[in-house]
Design a protein around this motif. Sequence first.
Motif, PDB file in Angstrom:
ATOM      1  N   PHE A  51       0.850  -1.192   0.000  1.00  0.00           N
ATOM      2  CA  PHE A  51       0.000   0.000   0.000  1.00  0.00           C
ATOM      3  C   PHE A  51       0.883   1.238   0.000  1.00  0.00           C
ATOM      4  N   ILE A  52       0.265   2.385  -0.257  1.00  0.00           N
ATOM      5  CA  ILE A  52       1.017   3.638  -0.309  1.00  0.00           C
ATOM      6  C   ILE A  52       0.351   4.698   0.569  1.00  0.00           C
ATOM      7  N   PHE A  53       1.184   5.541   1.162  1.00  0.00           N
ATOM      8  CA  PHE A  53       0.704   6.775   1.795  1.00  0.00           C
ATOM      9  C   PHE A  53       0.797   7.858   0.724  1.00  0.00           C
ATOM     10  N   LEU A  54      -0.314   8.475   0.396  1.00  0.00           N
ATOM     11  CA  LEU A  54      -0.357   9.377  -0.756  1.00  0.00           C
ATOM     12  C   LEU A  54      -0.946  10.733  -0.386  1.00  0.00           C
ATOM     13  N   ASP A  55      -0.136  11.761  -0.536  1.00  0.00           N
ATOM     14  CA  ASP A  55      -0.608  13.135  -0.344  1.00  0.00           C
ATOM     15  C   ASP A  55      -1.459  13.539  -1.544  1.00  0.00           C
ATOM     16  N   PRO A  71      -2.564   0.933 -10.885  1.00  0.00           N
ATOM     17  CA  PRO A  71      -3.456  -0.230 -11.023  1.00  0.00           C
ATOM     18  C   PRO A  71      -4.641  -0.121 -10.072  1.00  0.00           C
ATOM     19  N   LYS A  72      -5.807  -0.578 -10.517  1.00  0.00           N
ATOM     20  CA  LYS A  72      -7.032  -0.367  -9.753  1.00  0.00           C
ATOM     21  C   LYS A  72      -7.028  -1.060  -8.396  1.00  0.00           C
ATOM     22  N   TYR A  92     -11.301   4.905  -5.108  1.00  0.00           N
ATOM     23  CA  TYR A  92     -10.123   4.035  -5.233  1.00  0.00           C
ATOM     24  C   TYR A  92     -10.128   3.019  -4.092  1.00  0.00           C
ATOM     25  N   GLN A  93      -9.103   2.174  -4.047  1.00  0.00           N
ATOM     26  CA  GLN A  93      -9.002   1.171  -2.983  1.00  0.00           C
ATOM     27  C   GLN A  93      -8.439   1.842  -1.726  1.00  0.00           C
ATOM     28  N   THR A  94      -9.211   2.755  -1.193  1.00  0.00           N
ATOM     29  CA  THR A  94      -8.769   3.572  -0.067  1.00  0.00           C
ATOM     30  C   THR A  94      -8.966   2.836   1.248  1.00  0.00           C
TER      31      THR A  94
END
Length: 237
Positions: A51-55, A71-72, A92-94
């Motif tokens: 997973f990513i931490f995204l600003d 990617p979805k 998104y896959q939040t």
Amino acid sequence: MNLRCIIIDDEPNAVSLLEVLIGQTTQWQLLGKCYNALEAIEFLKKHTVDFIFLDINMPHLTGMELAGLLPKDTKIVFTTAYAEHAAESYAYQTIDYLLKPITLKRFVAATQKIDACFGKHASPPESITTKPEADYFFFKTGKTLRKILLDEVLYFESEKEYVRLVTGTEELLIYRRLKDIEEQLPQPFVRVHNSYIVNTRLLNKIQDNHIYIGTKQIPVSDKFREGFMEVIRQRIF
């Protein structure tokens, strides 16, 4: 749980804070720190992360624009100072939506959501468990049993020991607990708050962590947001 993650944020102080929080409270592997979306795209071509931490507010490409290019199935924890993007983020896959400045207490709560996301694939979230289909129910109001078509119900609202049933033309007070009603309702009815269950087929829009249905504005609470958005994601084009 040794999950692999990266941080994507153009603010060095925000990156440093997240790095410290990850190091102090988890056993995750922080594989990288990217300070803009283009750098992140190149990094993700070479590395696999969980997973990513995204600003969200970044130059060149915003976090939302970057999320649309990934990617979805990419799982994301959004980090931002702006609450108004919350509803959009769940296209998104939040996993979670962290508002800056991120506190230790809030971050720990996010780690629990993240670990649960990767540790409970076998069973669907409780709030979206499939229930038997039903076209109508009889509801007791006073000494009368009223037949109500579920397709006409906008939402149920808890009022102490009663529940208010609201359609487009009438409101009924029912002497039941909201939890008891929830257990009998099929989709498209979804719990979105301790006080509300909504008919997702009849909602008008979702904006800034609120649902608009009929003439009512209903808040979506953190507790029920993921289950609600899981249902909504099935209908997003």
